[in-house]
Design a protein around this motif. Structure first.
Motif, PDB file in Angstrom:
ATOM      1  N   GLY B 304      27.471 -14.910  -8.844  1.00 37.01           N
ATOM      2  CA  GLY B 304      28.722 -14.437  -8.257  1.00 37.01           C
ATOM      3  C   GLY B 304      28.679 -14.638  -6.754  1.00 37.01           C
ATOM      4  N   ASP B 305      29.014 -13.584  -6.017  1.00 34.21           N
ATOM      5  CA  ASP B 305      29.025 -13.673  -4.565  1.00 34.21           C
ATOM      6  C   ASP B 305      27.632 -13.542  -3.970  1.00 34.21           C
ATOM      7  N   TYR B 306      26.680 -13.150  -4.789  1.00 31.51           N
ATOM      8  CA  TYR B 306      25.374 -12.806  -4.252  1.00 31.51           C
ATOM      9  C   TYR B 306      24.349 -13.910  -4.476  1.00 31.51           C
ATOM     10  N   THR B 307      23.424 -13.963  -3.541  1.00 21.92           N
ATOM     11  CA  THR B 307      22.357 -14.941  -3.632  1.00 21.92           C
ATOM     12  C   THR B 307      21.031 -14.186  -3.688  1.00 21.92           C
ATOM     13  N   TRP B 308      20.150 -14.693  -4.540  1.00 18.92           N
ATOM     14  CA  TRP B 308      18.828 -14.093  -4.682  1.00 18.92           C
ATOM     15  C   TRP B 308      17.779 -15.106  -4.251  1.00 18.92           C
ATOM     16  N   ALA B 309      16.767 -14.610  -3.565  1.00 18.51           N
ATOM     17  CA  ALA B 309      15.640 -15.458  -3.179  1.00 18.51           C
ATOM     18  C   ALA B 309      14.455 -15.108  -4.056  1.00 18.51           C
ATOM     19  N   ASP B 310      13.653 -16.129  -4.379  1.00 23.28           N
ATOM     20  CA  ASP B 310      12.495 -15.915  -5.238  1.00 23.28           C
ATOM     21  C   ASP B 310      11.415 -16.930  -4.890  1.00 23.28           C
ATOM     22  N   LEU B 320      19.951 -11.244  -1.135  1.00 23.19           N
ATOM     23  CA  LEU B 320      20.230 -11.466   0.281  1.00 23.19           C
ATOM     24  C   LEU B 320      21.509 -10.727   0.680  1.00 23.19           C
ATOM     25  N   GLY B 321      21.575 -10.352   1.931  1.00 23.98           N
ATOM     26  CA  GLY B 321      22.733  -9.602   2.398  1.00 23.98           C
ATOM     27  C   GLY B 321      23.900 -10.473   2.815  1.00 23.98           C
ATOM     28  N   ASP B 322      23.740 -11.774   2.788  1.00 24.02           N
ATOM     29  CA  ASP B 322      24.775 -12.676   3.302  1.00 24.02           C
ATOM     30  C   ASP B 322      25.352 -13.544   2.197  1.00 24.02           C
ATOM     31  N   VAL B 323      26.492 -14.149   2.492  1.00 20.64           N
ATOM     32  CA  VAL B 323      27.101 -15.092   1.560  1.00 20.64           C
ATOM     33  C   VAL B 323      26.603 -16.490   1.909  1.00 20.64           C
ATOM     34  N   LEU B 324      25.957 -17.132   0.947  1.00 20.81           N
ATOM     35  CA  LEU B 324      25.371 -18.444   1.183  1.00 20.81           C
ATOM     36  C   LEU B 324      26.036 -19.496   0.315  1.00 20.81           C
ATOM     37  N   GLU B 325      26.082 -20.703   0.799  1.00 25.22           N
ATOM     38  CA  GLU B 325      26.463 -21.842  -0.024  1.00 25.22           C
ATOM     39  C   GLU B 325      25.221 -22.690  -0.211  1.00 25.22           C
ATOM     40  N   LEU B 326      24.796 -22.861  -1.471  1.00 18.59           N
ATOM     41  CA  LEU B 326      23.593 -23.644  -1.725  1.00 18.59           C
ATOM     42  C   LEU B 326      23.959 -25.124  -1.732  1.00 18.59           C
ATOM     43  N   LEU B 327      23.211 -25.931  -0.979  1.00 18.11           N
ATOM     44  CA  LEU B 327      23.497 -27.358  -0.895  1.00 18.11           C
ATOM     45  C   LEU B 327      22.614 -28.139  -1.859  1.00 18.11           C
ATOM     46  N   ASP B 328      21.350 -27.814  -1.891  1.00 17.83           N
ATOM     47  CA  ASP B 328      20.440 -28.348  -2.902  1.00 17.83           C
ATOM     48  C   ASP B 328      19.282 -27.365  -3.026  1.00 17.83           C
ATOM     49  N   GLU B 329      18.160 -27.816  -3.579  1.00 23.86           N
ATOM     50  CA  GLU B 329      17.066 -26.877  -3.869  1.00 23.86           C
ATOM     51  C   GLU B 329      16.505 -26.187  -2.636  1.00 23.86           C
ATOM     52  N   SER B 330      16.611 -26.844  -1.507  1.00 25.99           N
ATOM     53  CA  SER B 330      15.926 -26.280  -0.340  1.00 25.99           C
ATOM     54  C   SER B 330      16.827 -26.106   0.876  1.00 25.99           C
ATOM     55  N   ARG B 331      18.122 -26.365   0.716  1.00 24.09           N
ATOM     56  CA  ARG B 331      19.006 -26.244   1.879  1.00 24.09           C
ATOM     57  C   ARG B 331      20.231 -25.388   1.540  1.00 24.09           C
ATOM     58  N   PHE B 332      20.706 -24.660   2.544  1.00 26.86           N
ATOM     59  CA  PHE B 332      21.903 -23.855   2.340  1.00 26.86           C
ATOM     60  C   PHE B 332      22.679 -23.727   3.639  1.00 26.86           C
ATOM     61  N   ARG B 333      23.891 -23.251   3.512  1.00 27.99           N
ATOM     62  CA  ARG B 333      24.680 -22.870   4.679  1.00 27.99           C
ATOM     63  C   ARG B 333      25.011 -21.387   4.615  1.00 27.99           C
ATOM     64  N   LEU B 334      25.116 -20.810   5.780  1.00 27.51           N
ATOM     65  CA  LEU B 334      25.470 -19.399   5.882  1.00 27.51           C
ATOM     66  C   LEU B 334      26.984 -19.332   6.005  1.00 27.51           C
ATOM     67  N   ILE B 335      27.624 -18.700   5.022  1.00 35.56           N
ATOM     68  CA  ILE B 335      29.078 -18.671   5.011  1.00 35.56           C
ATOM     69  C   ILE B 335      29.610 -17.410   5.677  1.00 35.56           C
ATOM     70  N   GLY B 336      28.962 -16.302   5.419  1.00 39.70           N
ATOM     71  CA  GLY B 336      29.444 -15.060   6.014  1.00 39.70           C
ATOM     72  C   GLY B 336      28.512 -13.928   5.676  1.00 39.70           C
ATOM     73  N   ARG B 337      28.823 -12.816   6.232  1.00 37.86           N
ATOM     74  CA  ARG B 337      27.940 -11.670   6.033  1.00 37.86           C
ATOM     75  C   ARG B 337      28.605 -10.681   5.086  1.00 37.86           C
ATOM     76  N   HIS B 338      27.806 -10.063   4.240  1.00 37.25           N
ATOM     77  CA  HIS B 338      28.314  -9.006   3.379  1.00 37.25           C
ATOM     78  C   HIS B 338      28.538  -7.753   4.202  1.00 37.25           C
ATOM     79  N   ALA B 339      29.524  -7.833   5.032  1.00 36.83           N
ATOM     80  CA  ALA B 339      29.939  -6.632   5.769  1.00 36.83           C
ATOM     81  C   ALA B 339      29.053  -6.316   6.950  1.00 36.83           C
ATOM     82  N   ASP B 340      27.881  -5.822   6.753  1.00 37.77           N
ATOM     83  CA  ASP B 340      27.619  -4.546   7.338  1.00 37.77           C
ATOM     84  C   ASP B 340      26.568  -4.558   8.413  1.00 37.77           C
ATOM     85  N   MET B 341      25.716  -5.575   8.412  1.00 36.22           N
ATOM     86  CA  MET B 341      24.549  -5.499   9.269  1.00 36.22           C
ATOM     87  C   MET B 341      24.915  -5.841  10.715  1.00 36.22           C
TER      88      MET B 341
END
Lengths: 95, 461
Positions: B304-310, B320-341
C-alpha cells in the motif's frame, strides 16, 4: 580602538546590534524591547537558541568583518547579554 | 551467532580518535573504556549526557563492555528527563560537566591518559541490547527503539563501505550535529570507530570553529552536517581545509545548496537517509540526481502506501516513515513524508508530539504547529487559539517540555482553527494560513523533489 569610546557610542552600538538581531531572526518585538543586561541565550530573557545564535553570528561577521569563535568552555558566553555581545563586537570589529 | 569484538581489528598503533589535541590509539581508547567499565555499577541504565564526543564514546563503549544499557532520550528538556528518570529510577547519568545535569545521580567522565600494553578485547554477543533510542511519539509518551550491538556494528560498517568508497578510504570525521540522536550517533561516533576512521572529540559551533577543527585533523577529512549548518557555513565564506566529502541528513537538501557546497568546498556532498527505527539505509549524491542507493544487502518492499525495509543488519523488517517510490532492487526516490517527523539541525521531534504539548497548556484552546519552509529546515511556527495568553507566556510554558529549537516563532493568535468535520486541518486550509500570516517575512526556496502538502496539515485532534 572602539573600547575606549564613550558610553554614548556603546549605547548606540547596543541599539544597532539589537536592531540587527530583531531583523535577522524576524522577532516579533521591537529592538527597544531588548534590554542591554538581559540574557539573549537560554531560558530567560530573549530566549535565543543555538540556531538563532548561528544566524546572528553570520550577520555579525558580514557587518562587522570578523568571525565569532567559541569560547572553549561556553559557546554562548558572549551572547549572555546584548551588552556583552556589543562589547565583543566593539573589541573585534574590523569595519 | 558468534560474538563480535567490541572494536574491529585494527593495525598496531591505529589512531582511533583525536581528543583535546591528542591522538588516541585504539589500545589507549580500549584501556580507558575498560577502566570506566570497571567503575560502572552493574545493571543500571545509563543516561550519557557528555558534551564532548570523545567522552560520549568512552561512556557508550564502557557501557557496552560492561553490559549496561545506554538510554538516548529524544529531548533533554527538563520534563522529558524527569519522565525518563521516573521510568528508570536507578538511572545513572554520565557527564563531563562540573555540575550533575538535572541534579541526577552522576558519574563524571574524564579521559585520563593511559599508557598501556594491548588490553584483551572484550567479545560482545551481537544480540546484546546496548542502546534504547527514544522518539517523541504522538501522545507525549516517548517511544523506545531497542538497538543491539550487532545491528549498530553492521549498520555502521555498511555506512563505512558506502562512504569510504566516495572518499577513497577511512577519514577523520568531524560533526556539527548532536550525537545523542541517531544521525550524529551513527555518522560521527559509530562510523569512525567501527569503520576504521578517526573520531574527533570536538563539536565545533561557529563556522570559524569548524574551520579550525578541520585544520587540526589529518587528511582525508569528512564533515558531517545538516542543511541548516551547511548553509550557515557556506554563507560565512571562510576558507576550509580540503575535504574528502561532506555528509548531510535530517532534512531535504536543496539541490541548489548541494551544488553550491560542492563548488565552494571542492568535495562531493552525500546525503544519507535513515530513521531512528531502521538506522541509516541509503545514500545519494544530491547533485547527481534524486535517486537513493540502498546499502548492500538491504531490500525494500511496498505494501500500500507503506514501505518496509529488510535484510542485512535488520533483525526483522521495519516500516519506514516516508512514502517511497521503488525504482529497482536497490534504488528508490523519496516522494513524501508520512506527516509527522520534524528534524531541525540534527534534533528530532514530531508534529503530533509538539501539538499535544501545546494543546494541553492551560489556557490554550486549540493549536497547530507547522513547518512553513521545509527546504530550509527552518523554524517551526504555530497557530494558536488562546485568548488572554501572550506569546511569551506560551513559550515559557513550553520550555520545560521542548528543546528550544522546536519553540514556535512566530506564534500566530487566531480566534479559531479551520478544522473540518473530522477535526483535521485540511492541507489547503493550513497552506492558506501560512500564506496569510507567515509568507511575506522571508525568502522562499522550493524543496527538492517534494511536492507534499505543508507539514502540519491533517493533524487529528
Amino acid at each position: 580602538m572602539s573600547q575606549q569610546e564613550p558610553a554614548a557610542s556603546d549605547a548606540a552600538l547596543e541599539r544597532e546590534v539589537a536592531g540587527m538581531i530583531v531583523e535577522a531572526l524576524n522577532l516579533e518585538i521591537s529592538a527597544d524591547e531588548i534590554k542591554a543586561e538581559e540574557a539573549l541565550y537560554g531560558d530567560d530573557g530573549l530566549g535565543l537558541d543555538s540556531i538563532d545564535i548561528l544566524e546572528v553570528a553570520l550577520v555579525v561577521s558580514k557587518r562587522y568583518g570578523f568571525q565569532l569563535k567559541a569560547d572553549s568552555e561556553d559557546n554562548f558566553r558572549i551572547f549572555s547579554s546584548l551588552r556583552s555581545l556589543a562589547g565583543h563586537i566593539a573589541a573585534k570589529r574590523t569595519k | 551467532m558468534s560474538s563480535l569484538p567490541l572494536l574491529p581489528p585494527a593495525p598496531a598503533g591505529h589512531v582511533l580518535a583525536l581528543h583535546a589535541g591528542r591522538a588516541i590509539s585504539q589500545d589507549e581508547f580500549l584501556a580507558q573504556v575498560l577502566a570506566l567499565a570497571a567503575a560502572l555499577p552493574a545493571g543500571r541504565p545509563l543516561l550519557n549526557l557528555c558534551n564532548d564526543r570523545y567522552h560520549f564514546a568512552l561512556g557508550l563503549f564502557a557501557a557496552i563492555a560492561h553490559g549496561n544499557l545506554s538510554l538516548l532520550p529524544n529531548s533533554t528538556a527538563p520534563e522529558n528527563i524527569a519522565a525518563l528518570h521516573a521510568a528508570h529510577p536507578d538511572l545513572l547519568c554520565l557527564s563531563d560537566q562540573q555540575e550533575p545535569p538535572f541534579g541526577l545521580p552522576t558519574l563524571r567522565i574524564t579521559a585520563p591518559e593511559i599508557a598501556t600494553a594491548t588490553p584483551a578485547m572484550p567479545q560482545i554477543p551481537p544480540e546484546q541490547v546496548v542502546a534504547c533510542v527514544f522518539t517523541s511519539g504522538s501522545t507525549g509518551q516517548p517511544q523506545p527503539h531497542i538497538k543491539t550491538f550487532g545491528r549498530l556494528f553492521a549498520c555502521a560498517q555498511a555506512e563505512a563501505r558506502r562512504i569510504w568508497a566516495t572518499t577513497g578510504g577511512p577519514c577523520a570525521v568531524l560533526g556539527t550535529v548532536p550525537f545523542q540522536h541517531m544521525y550524529g550517533l551513527e555518522s560521527t561516533v559509530l562510523l569512525p570507530i567501527f569503520g576504521g576512521g578517526i573520531l574527533c572529540g570536538e563539536r565545533p559551533f561557529f563556522p570559524a570553529d569548524v574551520a579550525s577543527a578541520l585544520a587540526d585533523l589529518p587528511a582525508p577529512r569528512f564533515l558531517v552536517t545538516t542543511p541548516f549548518h551547511l548553509r550557515n557555513l557556506l554563507d560565512a565564506e571562510i576558507a576550509l581545509p580540503p575535504l574528502a566529502a561532506l555528509l548531510s541528513a535530517t532534512a531535504p537538501l536543496a539541490t541548489e545548496l548541494a551544488t553550491r557546497a560542492e563548488a565552494q568546498l571542492g568535495a562531493p556532498l552525500l546525503e544519507i537517509y535513515g530513521s531512528t527505527e531502521t538506522g541509516q539505509i541509503a545514500t545519494r549524491r544530491t547533485t547527481a540526481g534524486p535517486d537513493w542507493a540502498l546499502f548492500e544487502g538491504l531490500s525494500l518492499e511496498q505494501e500500500g502506501d507503506y514501505t518496509w525495509a529488510d535484510g542485512a543488519f535488520l533483525e526483522q523488517r521495519q516500516q519506514l516513515g516516508d512514502v517511497l517510490e521503488l525504482l529497482d532492487e536497490s534504488r528508490f526516490r523519496l516522494i513524501g513524508r508520512h506527516a509527522d517527523m520534524i528534524n531541525i539541525a540534527g534534533k528530532r521531534s514530531s508534529l503530533a508530539y509538539l501539538n499535544h504539548i501545546l494543546c494541553k497548556l492551560p489556557g490554550v484552546r486549540d493549536a497547530a504547529f507547522c513547518l512553513p519552509d521545509e527546504s530550509e529546515a527552518g523554524r517551526l511556527a504555530a497557530f494558536v487559539v488562546a485568548p488572554g495568553l501572550s506569546a511569551a507566556a506560551i513559550n515559557s510554558a513550553l520550555r520545560p517540555y521542548l528543546d528550544p529549537l522546536f519553540l514556535p516563532r512566530p506564534l500566530v493568535f487566531l480566534d479559531s482553527l479551520p478544522r473540518n468535520a473530522t477535526g483535521k486541518i485540511p492541507a489547503a486550509e493550513l497552506q492558506a494560513l501560512i500564506e496569510q500570516h507567515l509568507k511575506p517575512q522571508e525568502s522562499r526556496r522550493s524543496a527538492p523533489g517534494l511536492s507534499s502538502p505543508p507539514r502540519g496539515a491533517q493533524h487529528d485532534r
